[in-house]
Write a protein that holds these residues in place. Structure first.
Motif, PDB file in Angstrom:
ATOM      1  N   GLY A   1       2.248  -0.755   1.815  1.00 29.62           N
ATOM      2  CA  GLY A   1       1.429  -1.793   1.183  1.00 29.62           C
ATOM      3  C   GLY A   1       1.008  -2.860   2.168  1.00 29.62           C
ATOM      4  O   GLY A   1       0.885  -4.036   1.827  1.00 29.62           O
ATOM      5  N   SER A   2       0.763  -2.422   3.415  1.00 34.04           N
ATOM      6  CA  SER A   2       0.492  -3.361   4.514  1.00 34.04           C
ATOM      7  C   SER A   2      -0.573  -4.406   4.186  1.00 34.04           C
ATOM      8  O   SER A   2      -0.465  -5.551   4.625  1.00 34.04           O
ATOM      9  CB  SER A   2       0.033  -2.599   5.746  1.00 34.04           C
ATOM     10  OG  SER A   2       0.927  -1.591   6.045  1.00 34.04           O
TER      11      SER A   2
ATOM     12  N   ARG B   1       0.538   9.802   1.672  1.00 31.75           N
ATOM     13  CA  ARG B   1       1.212  10.772   2.539  1.00 31.75           C
ATOM     14  C   ARG B   1       2.283  11.527   1.759  1.00 31.75           C
ATOM     15  O   ARG B   1       3.099  10.937   1.055  1.00 31.75           O
ATOM     16  CB  ARG B   1       1.844  10.050   3.743  1.00 31.75           C
ATOM     17  CG  ARG B   1       0.956   9.840   4.936  1.00 31.75           C
ATOM     18  CD  ARG B   1      -0.337   9.123   4.723  1.00 31.75           C
ATOM     19  NE  ARG B   1      -0.260   7.764   4.228  1.00 31.75           N
ATOM     20  CZ  ARG B   1      -0.746   6.702   4.828  1.00 31.75           C
ATOM     21  NH1 ARG B   1      -1.366   6.808   5.972  1.00 31.75           N
ATOM     22  NH2 ARG B   1      -0.673   5.512   4.271  1.00 31.75           N
TER      23      ARG B   1
ATOM     24  N   PHE C   1       0.059   5.922 -12.754  1.00 34.12           N
ATOM     25  CA  PHE C   1      -0.536   5.493 -11.485  1.00 34.12           C
ATOM     26  C   PHE C   1      -1.225   6.720 -10.899  1.00 34.12           C
ATOM     27  O   PHE C   1      -0.624   7.798 -10.833  1.00 34.12           O
ATOM     28  CB  PHE C   1       0.530   4.985 -10.506  1.00 34.12           C
ATOM     29  CG  PHE C   1      -0.017   4.852  -9.099  1.00 34.12           C
ATOM     30  CD1 PHE C   1      -0.697   3.704  -8.714  1.00 34.12           C
ATOM     31  CD2 PHE C   1       0.109   5.893  -8.181  1.00 34.12           C
ATOM     32  CE1 PHE C   1      -1.241   3.598  -7.431  1.00 34.12           C
ATOM     33  CE2 PHE C   1      -0.427   5.790  -6.900  1.00 34.12           C
ATOM     34  CZ  PHE C   1      -1.105   4.638  -6.525  1.00 34.12           C
TER      35      PHE C   1
ATOM     36  N   SER D   1      -0.082  -1.794  -3.577  1.00 33.29           N
ATOM     37  CA  SER D   1       1.124  -1.377  -2.848  1.00 33.29           C
ATOM     38  C   SER D   1       1.718  -0.280  -3.716  1.00 33.29           C
ATOM     39  O   SER D   1       2.078  -0.544  -4.877  1.00 33.29           O
ATOM     40  CB  SER D   1       2.174  -2.480  -2.781  1.00 33.29           C
ATOM     41  OG  SER D   1       1.807  -3.506  -1.915  1.00 33.29           O
ATOM     42  N   LEU D   2       1.840   0.917  -3.162  1.00 35.68           N
ATOM     43  CA  LEU D   2       2.357   2.023  -3.975  1.00 35.68           C
ATOM     44  C   LEU D   2       3.695   1.662  -4.613  1.00 35.68           C
ATOM     45  O   LEU D   2       3.936   1.938  -5.787  1.00 35.68           O
ATOM     46  CB  LEU D   2       2.490   3.288  -3.102  1.00 35.68           C
ATOM     47  CG  LEU D   2       3.161   4.475  -3.771  1.00 35.68           C
ATOM     48  CD1 LEU D   2       2.384   4.947  -4.990  1.00 35.68           C
ATOM     49  CD2 LEU D   2       3.334   5.623  -2.774  1.00 35.68           C
TER      50      LEU D   2
END
Ligand code: FDP
Length: 341
Positions: A127-128, A282, A268, A253-254
């Motif tokens: 979640g950069s 990923r 989601f 952010s996952l």
């Protein structure tokens, strides 16, 4: 009344530290060597250290970009680098982890001196894009058994998610919570900064059968397949009897979107689109750990074309579409967009 013998007030493990909880689990496995427990404890140590850095990020000049791009061609944030360094250093220490595949690194790092039997896949700081704006971010990890009879190579990491020994995530949110599964049951531990420990706070988490929230990046609408577009329209349509429209929430952010979905139910989705035809997330260190958690909590995790946990990775940084959530809500997605997500 005189009490003759002491018995615990509650058979639940609520209040146990993460370490105690994991140790008690180990004692139930005949022949357990403590190696797996050791790797898990090191991951929880990394989570504590990353929490400290995240909580003081604005003060310690660790916000912003390094000026470099990673293997995913994304701009690298200073905290990404710090979190990655913490995870690698901590996991190397005890010699029980034989190698790490990290989202931040082009290649897996093998620890030739290690004697233990596990590999770790990790997204050290997920979640950069939310770091600089104080929105929840996280760490996602999976633990794989290593075949001690074969040399560890990058290929050793390319197993499907159903073969992971454990998976979890840490959310750095209003509090820091570590959610963990070994395939049977999902448990959440909240960080108590005063005590310096994770305590069991969410025992046996279950994803509700159905929710009322859908979570997807609506900005990608024009890039979706017709099926995904029809699904998103369906979620927004008014139908009181069917409980629609759903509410829309998307943090980006996952870990945050998944944590909310796990607790409150709903769905989601990050489907494939024309910009990311294979999906964006990923497989090894985002989709598989989340899929393992959702399935163990009674929810579902699909790519659109099948179960996430069945996908055999072709490479370390393979991407997949990811749809996770309540059983009923994932079924609805499948009805509209199965086979073309
Ligand atoms: P980020 O790029 O900020 O690191 O995997 C990366 C991820 O965030 C996930 O945490 C998040 O769910 C997703 O990407 C957000 O992507 P979009 O900005 O394309 O919606």
């Amino acid at each position: 009344m005189t009490q003759t013998s002491w018995s615990p007030p509650d058979a639940s493990k609520a209040g146990a530290t993460l370490e105690t909880f994991v140790l008690e689990g180990m004692f139930q496995v005949p022949g357990a060597t403590g190696t797996f427990t050791s790797v898990l404890n090191q991951i929880s140590l990394a989570a504590k250290l990353i929490t400290c850095r995240v909580r003081s990020a604005g003060l310690a000049d660790v916000l912003g970009y390094t000026g470099e791009t990673n293997v995913q061609n994304e701009s690298v944030q200073k905290l990404d680098v710090i979190a990655n360094g913490i995870v690698l250093n901590v996991l190397r220490r005890r010699g029980h982890c034989m190698g790490v595949a990290s989202e931040e690194l082009d290649h897996a790092v093998i620890f030739p001196e290690a004697r233990g039997g596990y590999l770790v896949v990790v997204d050290p700081l997920d979640g950069s894009s939310n770091i600089d704006v104080d929105v929840s971010i996280g760490t996602i990890f999976g633990i794989l058994r290593a075949d001690r009879d074969k040399p560890i190579t990058e290929g050793s990491f390319l197993v499907s998610g159903k073969d992971y020994a454990a998976a979890g995530y840490v959310i750095y949110g209003t509090s820091t919570v570590l959610v963990l599964t070994t395939g049977k049951g999902v448990h959440g531990f909240t960080w108590d900064p005063a005590a310096g420990e994770f305590f069991l706070s969410h025992e046996n988490m279950r994803c509700p059968e159905r929710g009322n929230i859908y979570s997807v990046n609506e900005g990608n609408h024009a890039r979706w397949t017709d099926g995904v577009k029809r699904w998103a329209s369906h979620m927004k349509e008014e139908d009181k009897a069917d409980g629609r429209p759903y509410t829309h929430r998307y943090v980006g952010s996952l870990v945050a979107d998944a944590h909310r979905t796990l607790i409150k139910g709903g769905i989601f989705a990050y489907p494939a689109d024309t910009k990311s035809p294979k999906g964006k997330l990923r497989l090894l260190y985002e989709a598989n750990p989340m899929a393992m958690i959702f399935e163990a909590a009674g929810g579902r995790a699909i790519t659109g074309r099948g179960r996430v946990l069945d996908v055999v990775p072709s490479e370390l940084h393979a991407r997949v579409p990811l749809i996770i959530g309540s059983k009923t809500d994932v079924e609805t997605f499948e009805r509209f967009a199965g086979n073309e997500a």
